[in-house]
Design a protein around this motif. Structure first.
Motif, mmCIF file in Angstrom:
data_model
loop_
_atom_site.group_PDB
_atom_site.id
_atom_site.type_symbol
_atom_site.label_atom_id
_atom_site.label_comp_id
_atom_site.label_asym_id
_atom_site.label_seq_id
_atom_site.Cartn_x
_atom_site.Cartn_y
_atom_site.Cartn_z
ATOM 1 N N LEU A 60 34.676 36.774 33.100
ATOM 2 C CA LEU A 60 34.205 35.500 33.650
ATOM 3 C C LEU A 60 35.359 34.573 34.043
ATOM 4 N N SER A 61 36.557 34.858 33.565
ATOM 5 C CA SER A 61 37.718 33.988 33.823
ATOM 6 C C SER A 61 38.687 34.595 34.829
ATOM 7 N N GLN A 62 38.211 35.487 35.670
ATOM 8 C CA GLN A 62 39.067 36.104 36.671
ATOM 9 C C GLN A 62 39.637 35.074 37.660
ATOM 10 N N LEU A 87 26.450 31.638 26.146
ATOM 11 C CA LEU A 87 27.586 31.753 27.064
ATOM 12 C C LEU A 87 27.249 31.181 28.437
ATOM 13 N N GLU A 88 26.001 31.251 28.812
ATOM 14 C CA GLU A 88 25.554 30.738 30.118
ATOM 15 C C GLU A 88 25.756 29.232 30.217
ATOM 16 N N LEU A 94 27.858 32.706 35.338
ATOM 17 C CA LEU A 94 27.163 33.778 34.625
ATOM 18 C C LEU A 94 25.676 33.730 34.965
ATOM 19 N N LYS A 95 25.147 34.876 35.366
ATOM 20 C CA LYS A 95 23.718 35.009 35.650
ATOM 21 C C LYS A 95 23.155 36.119 34.760
ATOM 22 N N ILE A 96 22.045 35.847 34.097
ATOM 23 C CA ILE A 96 21.446 36.808 33.169
ATOM 24 C C ILE A 96 20.167 37.382 33.767
#
Length: 366
Positions: A60-62, A87-88, A94-96
């Motif tokens: 997620l931190s790219q 985390l969302e 972030l998509k769940i």
């Protein structure tokens, strides 16, 4: 028998010198200075809370200006849902996607991947697994859409994390050799597979060719069978830079490793005929090579000396090519035991292939 032995060597040298050597001479791509288009990263997870906690924040931190990470929670019961929801709140990208527990959804990872692809909002999609961690924060820059409009698929490499023991060395060497093979054949204009731990392709390509419909009936193949069916000499590129790689957690038991290889063996039966032929030639002539060498040991001393010389020549030529590739693909520590691992891997794959033919057919992805 010596003639057969020498002919088997020549067949092997074709793959070593005219296919794999090409990868040795390929220039490693430079870091792209800009990001071309937004990217959707897709991860399928089933009871992977330990790996998600360790690796998902890194994904997620790219270092990429606009991307989303689509995590498909496939009927997990280990606390994955609560963790992802927490985390969302921290990560806007972030998509769940949640798959509910129902007999309708027993198709396994391919169904989960399809749901993730449908949920992705960007055209260019990069795939990895929950137990994978990028080598670099620039991973997505390397796996982003190519400048070439024709490119629809990018094949990356995913080595396994080093631990102690023979099993780990064998897993990492098998992964190295598989990577050398599919990356080299892609360079030669015959892409035949990719690995879902590090793979990218366009969303329209997936739907234009009806996704996984042709092989939805088997558990494996969400990566290699899709590439086998849709990749060609013009729409496929490779990435081999260290920063383009993702590291994966290896199997820790022989049983789980055998189960994984059994899934892969089942998928290989559905490869295109030309790919099955060329891969069969590889393994058959390697098998005949060692059989012929063993047979030569029962003849006179002159035959034994000649056979030993041919075997030594084979090892020297292979070392010349593969020791360079081991270093290039982040597996350099294996070079010290390369000849032994080469023989052990052949024996293991031969035995496992035999049992895969006659063992139980059903193998779940998780």
């Amino acid at each position: 028998m010596l003639s057969i032995f020498a002919f088997c060597l020549l067949v092997q040298l074709y793959f070593v010198l005219f296919v794999h050597l090409r990868l040795t001479n390929t220039q490693i791509e430079a870091l792209p200075t800009t990001a071309s288009k937004p990217v959707s990263v897709i991860i399928c997870a089933r009871n992977e809370i330990v790996n998600l906690k360790q690796y998902l924040p890194i994904v997620l931190s790219q270092n990429y200006p606009e991307f989303e990470v689509v995590v498909v929670n496939d009927r997990s019961w280990d606390g994955t849902e609560d963790y992802l929801e927490d985390l969302e709140k921290k990560y806007d990208n972030l998509k769940i996607v949640k798959i509910l527990d129902s007999d309708k959804f027993l198709a396994g990872k391919k169904f989960a991947a399809t749901m993730g692809i449908k949920a992705a909002k960007y055209e260019w999609m990069v795939f990895t697994d929950a137990d994978c961690v990028p080598e670099s924060e620039n991973w997505l820059r390397y796996m982003q859409q190519s400048d070439r409009e024709e490119t629809e698929i990018i094949l990356g490499f995913s080595p396994y994390i080093k631990t102690r023991g023979l099993l780990n060395a064998l897993i990492r060497f098998e992964t190295f050799f598989t990577g050398v093979n599919y990356l080299s054949f892609a360079l030669k204009g015959m892409p035949y597979m990719g690995v879902g731990r590090n793979l990218a392709y366009k969303k329209p390509l997936f739907f234009k060719n009806k996704g996984f419909a042709a092989h939805m009936h088997i558990q494996s193949g969400d990566d290699d069978l899709f590439v086998n069916a849709n990749a060609n000499a013009f729409n496929t590129e490779i990435r081999i830079s260290s920063d383009s790689q993702v590291w994966s957690e290896p199997n820790s038991s022989w049983r789980s490793y055998l189960r994984q290889k059994k899934r892969h063996f089942g998928a290989g039966k559905l490869y295109k005929s030309k790919h099955k032929f060329i891969l069969s030639v590889q393994i058959i002539f390697q098998f005949l090579f060692y059989c012929a060498f063993t047979a030569c040991m029962f003849f006179g001393r002159d035959a034994q000396y000649i056979a030993g010389g041919i075997l030594l020549l084979s090892i020297i030529i292979k070392c010349f090519v593969y020791l360079k590739l081991l270093k290039r693909l982040n597996c350099g520590d294996l070079r010290w035991c390369f000849p032994i691992l080469d023989i052990l891997l052949f024996l293991f794959l031969s035995i496992n292939g035999f049992f895969a033919l006659f063992g139980k057919k059903k193998v779940n992805w998780r």
